[in-house]
Design a protein around this motif. Structure first.
Motif, PDB file in Angstrom:
ATOM      1  N   ILE A   1      39.019  43.083  36.308  1.00 43.71           N
ATOM      2  CA  ILE A   1      38.783  43.253  38.152  1.00 43.71           C
ATOM      3  C   ILE A   1      38.949  44.620  38.270  1.00 43.71           C
ATOM      4  O   ILE A   1      38.609  45.305  37.126  1.00 43.71           O
ATOM      5  N   SER A   2      39.351  45.652  39.161  1.00 42.10           N
ATOM      6  CA  SER A   2      38.841  47.306  38.751  1.00 42.10           C
ATOM      7  C   SER A   2      40.015  48.025  38.271  1.00 42.10           C
ATOM      8  O   SER A   2      40.919  47.780  37.963  1.00 42.10           O
ATOM      9  N   LEU A   3      39.241  49.049  38.607  1.00 40.41           N
ATOM     10  CA  LEU A   3      40.091  49.976  37.568  1.00 40.41           C
ATOM     11  C   LEU A   3      41.191  50.088  37.620  1.00 40.41           C
ATOM     12  O   LEU A   3      42.504  50.260  37.231  1.00 40.41           O
ATOM     13  N   THR A   4      41.540  50.524  39.463  1.00 35.20           N
ATOM     14  CA  THR A   4      42.592  50.599  39.998  1.00 35.20           C
ATOM     15  C   THR A   4      43.521  49.641  39.014  1.00 35.20           C
ATOM     16  O   THR A   4      44.837  50.331  39.384  1.00 35.20           O
ATOM     17  N   SER A   5      43.374  48.063  39.704  1.00 36.50           N
ATOM     18  CA  SER A   5      43.911  47.379  39.308  1.00 36.50           C
ATOM     19  C   SER A   5      44.784  47.220  38.352  1.00 36.50           C
ATOM     20  O   SER A   5      45.607  46.828  37.957  1.00 36.50           O
ATOM     21  N   PHE A   6      43.724  47.655  37.663  1.00 36.67           N
ATOM     22  CA  PHE A   6      43.869  47.125  35.842  1.00 36.67           C
ATOM     23  C   PHE A   6      44.911  48.466  35.656  1.00 36.67           C
ATOM     24  O   PHE A   6      46.068  48.508  34.904  1.00 36.67           O
ATOM     25  N   GLY A   7      44.872  49.837  36.665  1.00 40.94           N
ATOM     26  CA  GLY A   7      46.180  50.654  36.136  1.00 40.94           C
ATOM     27  C   GLY A   7      47.449  50.345  36.394  1.00 40.94           C
ATOM     28  O   GLY A   7      48.307  50.459  35.629  1.00 40.94           O
TER      29      GLY A   7
END
Length: 405
Positions: A385-391
């Motif tokens: 998934i996107s880095l933002t979603s992972f965060g």
């Protein structure tokens, strides 16, 4: 192997790579020796004619070469002191420091130096260079390192860059092998012996020959105590809100407190730093000086040192999966193939390499795989998934706690 001023590269990636190689060597019960190379006024010593030749060899057009030639020409410098301005002095060498192009041009200038490393490994961060090699025989290791160092020196000489002998140091990393009674000297082409040291500051991290990181921890503690001492001496001048802001801006943001180099190191150093940070508590609140920092974190909404470091570390691992780190790091991890049709086997997992010792488990290639697989027990990602979603998902998984007692 150049990490300076390149997108996706940085001190963290460079240090993780170097530490991974050293820890892997120690895990194999090999000797590992390194030379930390320091150049004298490297950016100011760039020869413009050689640099234009480098650009030409890279395929720059004649118009571009003419533009760069013009960019370097007719530069002057002067000094202003107490309102007095010196006369101009022509600048015939060097790349303009503080400019956007300067670091990139310097990297182009020394790019081919790495080819001279031979059997040794090399890593560069702008002009900060480490040359290192490992093996089961100490004599062979030092012989190989000397040969590579000679070749590197010749490359620097060809670029008219001067070695700063007094600041160029050697280090032998060794944890369990018999300590040699006398080490063979690594010498410069001029015949000067390099000094062997037990500690060296590399890209902001104090490395020691035992990789205990105790020197690094002591320097961090000293910086924290110095800043807290300043705040305490002047606390009467600050409002309650200002005290919180000062701690947030001057102490907690220090990246050396939470950079992931020590993430998988011994737990004790983290406790030492945490206990030093606990002294922020009585500054912000009229509470006993030895009170646990847990209350401080809770009152002002700060994540603990452990959580900050854990978050940063797991972000580095995920960036590796996304290919947002240098190839020299991404090549150290391998996504495992599904072993069955079970749902759990569809979760993204990494191959955990075999190790022989505790230090092998501290290497990036092991700890990244191990910690990611542990996280996946609760995260259960089947696709990237996107880095933002992972965060966002990561913040829900991590439990904030402090290791200071």
């Amino acid at each position: 192997m150049q990490s300076g001023f390149r997108a996706g590269h940085g001190c963290t990636s460079a240090t993780l790579k170097v530490l991974n190689d050293i820890l892997t060597a120690i895990d194999k019960k090999h000797y590992c020796a390194a030379v930390f190379i320091d150049l004298a006024k490297a950016f100011d010593s760039v020869n413009h004619h050689i640099l234009i030749g480098r650009l030409n060899s890279l395929g720059f057009s004649n118009d571009c070469l003419a533009w760069f030639t013009n960019y370097f020409s007719d530069r002057v410098q002067c000094v202003k002191s107490e309102g007095l301005l010196s006369g101009p002095l022509a600048v015939s060498m060097g790349v303009p420091q503080g400019s956007i192009l300067g670091p990139t041009l310097f990297s182009v200038y020394i790019n081919e130096v790495a080819l001279a490393a031979g059997e040794s490994l090399i890593h560069l961060y702008a002009d900060d260079t480490i040359l290192y090699t490992s093996g089961p025989s100490l004599d062979t290791v030092l012989t190989t390192l000397q040969a590579s160092f000679n070749a590197i020196q010749l490359s620097f000489r060809g670029l008219q860059l001067l070695l700063n002998t007094s600041k160029t140091k050697c280090m032998l990393f060794n944890r369990s092998l018999p300590a040699p009674t006398r080490l063979s000297n690594i010498t410069t082409l001029d015949g000067s012996d390099l000094e062997y040291v037990d500690n060296y500051k590399y890209l902001g991290v104090w490395l020691d020959c035992k990789l205990s990181f105790q020197t690094h921890i002591k320097h961090l503690q000293s910086k924290v105590k110095s800043r807290i001492g300043f705040l305490f001496r002047n606390k009467a001048s600050f409002t309650h809100a200002a005290k919180h802001t000062l701690v947030k801006l001057t102490i907690l943001p220090n990246p050396r407190l939470w950079r992931c180099h020590l993430q998988n190191s011994l737990q004790y150093p983290t406790q030492q730093i945490g206990c030093s940070l606990s002294q922020c508590n009585p500054f912000c609140h009229q509470s006993p000086i030895y009170q646990s920092p847990i209350d401080l974190y809770a009152l002002v909404g700060w994540p603990s040192l452990h959580t900050r470091r854990q978050t940063h570390w797991l972000h580095v691992i995920y960036k590796t999966l996304l290919g947002k780190v240098p190839p020299y790091l991404s090549s150290l991890v391998t996504i495992a193939s599904p072993t069955s049709s079970a749902r759990s086997s569809m979760y993204i997992s990494l191959v955990t390499p075999k190790t022989n010792s505790f230090f092998g488990r501290l290497s990036f290639q092991f700890s990244a795989a191990n910690d990611w697989n542990e996280l996946q027990k609760s995260l259960k990602l089947e696709t990237l998934i996107s880095l933002t979603s992972f965060g966002h998902q990561l913040s829900e998984q991590l439990t904030d706690y402090c290791t200071c007692t």
